[in-house]
Design a protein around this motif. Structure first.
Motif, PDB file in Angstrom:
ATOM      1  N   ALA A 180      -2.763  -9.511   8.565  1.00  0.00           N
ATOM      2  CA  ALA A 180      -3.315  -8.766   9.682  1.00  0.00           C
ATOM      3  C   ALA A 180      -4.767  -9.137   9.864  1.00  0.00           C
ATOM      4  O   ALA A 180      -5.488  -9.401   8.918  1.00  0.00           O
ATOM      5  CB  ALA A 180      -3.172  -7.271   9.424  1.00  0.00           C
ATOM      6  N   GLY A 181      -5.211  -9.140  11.132  1.00  0.00           N
ATOM      7  CA  GLY A 181      -6.576  -9.526  11.414  1.00  0.00           C
ATOM      8  C   GLY A 181      -7.535  -8.375  11.221  1.00  0.00           C
ATOM      9  O   GLY A 181      -7.801  -7.619  12.168  1.00  0.00           O
ATOM     10  N   ILE A 182      -8.024  -8.223  10.014  1.00  0.00           N
ATOM     11  CA  ILE A 182      -9.012  -7.190   9.717  1.00  0.00           C
ATOM     12  C   ILE A 182     -10.178  -7.827   8.992  1.00  0.00           C
ATOM     13  O   ILE A 182      -9.983  -8.524   7.997  1.00  0.00           O
ATOM     14  CB  ILE A 182      -8.443  -6.099   8.783  1.00  0.00           C
ATOM     15  N   THR A 183     -11.359  -7.580   9.488  1.00  0.00           N
ATOM     16  CA  THR A 183     -12.554  -8.049   8.802  1.00  0.00           C
ATOM     17  C   THR A 183     -13.482  -6.876   8.561  1.00  0.00           C
ATOM     18  O   THR A 183     -13.476  -5.890   9.304  1.00  0.00           O
ATOM     19  CB  THR A 183     -13.279  -9.129   9.609  1.00  0.00           C
ATOM     20  N   GLN A 184     -14.262  -7.011   7.504  1.00  0.00           N
ATOM     21  CA  GLN A 184     -15.268  -6.005   7.178  1.00  0.00           C
ATOM     22  C   GLN A 184     -16.613  -6.701   7.030  1.00  0.00           C
ATOM     23  O   GLN A 184     -16.694  -7.802   6.501  1.00  0.00           O
ATOM     24  CB  GLN A 184     -14.915  -5.280   5.873  1.00  0.00           C
ATOM     25  N   SER A 185     -17.648  -6.016   7.500  1.00  0.00           N
ATOM     26  CA  SER A 185     -18.988  -6.561   7.332  1.00  0.00           C
ATOM     27  C   SER A 185     -19.992  -5.450   7.066  1.00  0.00           C
ATOM     28  O   SER A 185     -19.852  -4.348   7.616  1.00  0.00           O
ATOM     29  CB  SER A 185     -19.401  -7.350   8.585  1.00  0.00           C
ATOM     30  N   ARG A 240     -19.000  -2.002   8.960  1.00  0.00           N
ATOM     31  CA  ARG A 240     -18.183  -2.236  10.153  1.00  0.00           C
ATOM     32  C   ARG A 240     -16.807  -2.744   9.763  1.00  0.00           C
ATOM     33  O   ARG A 240     -16.658  -3.595   8.889  1.00  0.00           O
ATOM     34  CB  ARG A 240     -18.842  -3.254  11.068  1.00  0.00           C
ATOM     35  N   CYS A 241     -15.801  -2.221  10.441  1.00  0.00           N
ATOM     36  CA  CYS A 241     -14.439  -2.709  10.316  1.00  0.00           C
ATOM     37  C   CYS A 241     -13.995  -3.175  11.691  1.00  0.00           C
ATOM     38  O   CYS A 241     -14.117  -2.425  12.672  1.00  0.00           O
ATOM     39  CB  CYS A 241     -13.517  -1.603   9.811  1.00  0.00           C
ATOM     40  N   HIS A 242     -13.478  -4.382  11.764  1.00  0.00           N
ATOM     41  CA  HIS A 242     -13.048  -4.960  13.028  1.00  0.00           C
ATOM     42  C   HIS A 242     -11.610  -5.431  12.909  1.00  0.00           C
ATOM     43  O   HIS A 242     -11.251  -6.125  11.953  1.00  0.00           O
ATOM     44  CB  HIS A 242     -13.957  -6.135  13.402  1.00  0.00           C
ATOM     45  N   GLN A 243     -10.753  -5.077  13.887  1.00  0.00           N
ATOM     46  CA  GLN A 243      -9.363  -5.510  13.871  1.00  0.00           C
ATOM     47  C   GLN A 243      -9.014  -6.227  15.167  1.00  0.00           C
ATOM     48  O   GLN A 243      -9.567  -5.957  16.219  1.00  0.00           O
ATOM     49  CB  GLN A 243      -8.432  -4.302  13.694  1.00  0.00           C
ATOM     50  N   THR A 244      -8.073  -7.143  15.043  1.00  0.00           N
ATOM     51  CA  THR A 244      -7.584  -7.870  16.217  1.00  0.00           C
ATOM     52  C   THR A 244      -6.111  -7.560  16.486  1.00  0.00           C
ATOM     53  O   THR A 244      -5.465  -8.264  17.269  1.00  0.00           O
ATOM     54  CB  THR A 244      -7.765  -9.385  16.019  1.00  0.00           C
ATOM     55  N   GLU A 245      -5.587  -6.503  15.858  1.00  0.00           N
ATOM     56  CA  GLU A 245      -4.155  -6.187  15.943  1.00  0.00           C
ATOM     57  C   GLU A 245      -3.831  -5.093  16.959  1.00  0.00           C
ATOM     58  O   GLU A 245      -2.667  -4.798  17.184  1.00  0.00           O
ATOM     59  CB  GLU A 245      -3.644  -5.753  14.555  1.00  0.00           C
ATOM     60  N   ASN A 246      -4.852  -4.467  17.509  1.00  0.00           N
ATOM     61  CA  ASN A 246      -4.653  -3.388  18.477  1.00  0.00           C
ATOM     62  C   ASN A 246      -3.892  -2.198  17.874  1.00  0.00           C
ATOM     63  O   ASN A 246      -3.162  -1.491  18.585  1.00  0.00           O
ATOM     64  CB  ASN A 246      -3.910  -3.892  19.717  1.00  0.00           C
ATOM     65  N   HIS A 247      -4.056  -1.988  16.554  1.00  0.00           N
ATOM     66  CA  HIS A 247      -3.404  -0.839  15.918  1.00  0.00           C
ATOM     67  C   HIS A 247      -4.145   0.446  16.261  1.00  0.00           C
ATOM     68  O   HIS A 247      -5.364   0.465  16.359  1.00  0.00           O
ATOM     69  CB  HIS A 247      -3.357  -1.030  14.407  1.00  0.00           C
ATOM     70  N   GLN A 273       0.242   0.160   6.035  1.00  0.00           N
ATOM     71  CA  GLN A 273      -1.187  -0.003   6.229  1.00  0.00           C
ATOM     72  C   GLN A 273      -1.591  -1.411   5.812  1.00  0.00           C
ATOM     73  O   GLN A 273      -1.135  -1.923   4.800  1.00  0.00           O
ATOM     74  CB  GLN A 273      -1.954   1.023   5.402  1.00  0.00           C
ATOM     75  N   TYR A 274      -2.460  -1.997   6.581  1.00  0.00           N
ATOM     76  CA  TYR A 274      -3.007  -3.315   6.274  1.00  0.00           C
ATOM     77  C   TYR A 274      -4.485  -3.141   5.932  1.00  0.00           C
ATOM     78  O   TYR A 274      -5.220  -2.531   6.698  1.00  0.00           O
ATOM     79  CB  TYR A 274      -2.835  -4.257   7.462  1.00  0.00           C
ATOM     80  N   PHE A 275      -4.876  -3.721   4.809  1.00  0.00           N
ATOM     81  CA  PHE A 275      -6.213  -3.496   4.287  1.00  0.00           C
ATOM     82  C   PHE A 275      -7.133  -4.676   4.554  1.00  0.00           C
ATOM     83  O   PHE A 275      -6.731  -5.836   4.519  1.00  0.00           O
ATOM     84  CB  PHE A 275      -6.152  -3.234   2.776  1.00  0.00           C
ATOM     85  N   GLY A 276      -8.401  -4.335   4.781  1.00  0.00           N
ATOM     86  CA  GLY A 276      -9.435  -5.348   4.867  1.00  0.00           C
ATOM     87  C   GLY A 276      -9.835  -5.832   3.483  1.00  0.00           C
ATOM     88  O   GLY A 276      -9.364  -5.306   2.477  1.00  0.00           O
ATOM     89  N   GLY A 325      -9.338  -8.253  -6.047  1.00  0.00           N
ATOM     90  CA  GLY A 325      -9.706  -7.035  -5.344  1.00  0.00           C
ATOM     91  C   GLY A 325      -8.959  -6.766  -4.065  1.00  0.00           C
ATOM     92  O   GLY A 325      -8.964  -5.636  -3.577  1.00  0.00           O
ATOM     93  N   GLY A 326      -8.304  -7.784  -3.480  1.00  0.00           N
ATOM     94  CA  GLY A 326      -7.606  -7.567  -2.225  1.00  0.00           C
ATOM     95  C   GLY A 326      -6.405  -6.656  -2.394  1.00  0.00           C
ATOM     96  O   GLY A 326      -5.742  -6.649  -3.440  1.00  0.00           O
ATOM     97  N   ILE A 327      -6.125  -5.845  -1.372  1.00  0.00           N
ATOM     98  CA  ILE A 327      -5.020  -4.887  -1.410  1.00  0.00           C
ATOM     99  C   ILE A 327      -3.961  -5.294  -0.388  1.00  0.00           C
ATOM    100  O   ILE A 327      -4.282  -5.554   0.779  1.00  0.00           O
ATOM    101  CB  ILE A 327      -5.512  -3.463  -1.106  1.00  0.00           C
ATOM    102  N   VAL A 328      -2.721  -5.316  -0.857  1.00  0.00           N
ATOM    103  CA  VAL A 328      -1.591  -5.666   0.003  1.00  0.00           C
ATOM    104  C   VAL A 328      -0.602  -4.525  -0.031  1.00  0.00           C
ATOM    105  O   VAL A 328      -0.299  -3.981  -1.100  1.00  0.00           O
ATOM    106  CB  VAL A 328      -0.914  -6.964  -0.491  1.00  0.00           C
ATOM    107  N   SER A 329      -0.091  -4.151   1.118  1.00  0.00           N
ATOM    108  CA  SER A 329       0.935  -3.127   1.171  1.00  0.00           C
ATOM    109  C   SER A 329       2.287  -3.752   0.862  1.00  0.00           C
ATOM    110  O   SER A 329       2.674  -4.745   1.476  1.00  0.00           O
ATOM    111  CB  SER A 329       0.961  -2.485   2.558  1.00  0.00           C
TER     112      SER A 329
END
Lengths: 111, 110
Positions: A2-7, A22-29, A100-103, B41-45
């Protein structure tokens, strides 16, 4: 993935200073979440959003505020950082009560 | 107090062994999540389930609603399965009612 970035991915700051993650997503969730992860506590929900300008508190919301002015961005603000807010912060996204998809996480150190 | 308990906290296995990680919770839930956190550290569902059983490759997740218990099984374990496995539950009607266990650290030796 999933397209999630954190900065930023890493940040060192001093007690009393404001910090915004900041959390940015490109998935339109629809749903976006902020968690913190600490040794001995596991993942704990700070705030979440169920739409633009719609947010609610999680388990450990004291000392944090959030904003979501666009579907793709969810900001977490520490108004006045304290050492107890040193942690790893994860953003996640989902569609309703789905997977859930994690950054990648942000490591924050408050000195 | 709503709680999620995982057992064991730590688990060491030999490659090829069948592994079971357990998760118990204290309230009625609408969904249960299994996550995998890699050493980096990455988390995957892995799974989200509300009843029955789900399977993906060598991973199987089951849930018993009446007993408030879920298990994550790994068949033919491999060193690349070494990670922390985290159980979490949605309870109540709000998406914000989410709590997680502290995780089970799995180490698979070659």
């Amino acid at each position: 993935d999933a397209g999630i970035t954190q900065s930023p991915r890493h940040k060192v700051t001093e007690t009393g200073t404001p910090v915004t993650l900041r959390c940015h997503q490109t998935e339109n969730h629809r749903y976006m979440y902020w968690y913190r992860q600490d040794p001995g506590h596991g993942l704990r929900l700070i705030h979440y959003s169920y739409g633009v300008k719609d947010t609610d508190k999680g388990e450990v919301s004291d000392g944090y505020s959030v904003s979501r002015s666009k579907t793709e961005d969810f900001l977490l603000t520490l108004e006045s950082a304290t050492s107890s807010q040193t942690s790893v912060y994860f953003c996640a996204i989902s569609e309703s009560q789905q997977t859930q998809y994690f950054g990648p996480g942000t490591r924050l150190l408050v000195l | 107090k709503n709680e999620v308990e995982q057992s064991p906290q730590n688990l060491t296995a030999q490659e090829g062994e069948f592994i079971t990680i357990n998760c118990s919770y204290s309230v009625g839930i609408s969904a249960l999540h299994w996550l995998q956190q890699h050493p980096g550290g990455g988390i995957v569902s892995l799974f989200m389930l509300s009843s029955g059983k789900k399977k993906h490759g060598r991973l199987i997740a089951t849930i018993n609603i009446q007993e408030k218990h879920s298990s994550l099984h790994i068949t033919a374990s491999h060193p690349r399965d070494s990670a922390v496995y985290i159980c979490g539950v949605n309870y109540g009607g709000s998406q914000g009612n989410l709590i997680f266990g502290k995780g089970t650290k799995l180490s698979v030796k070659p």
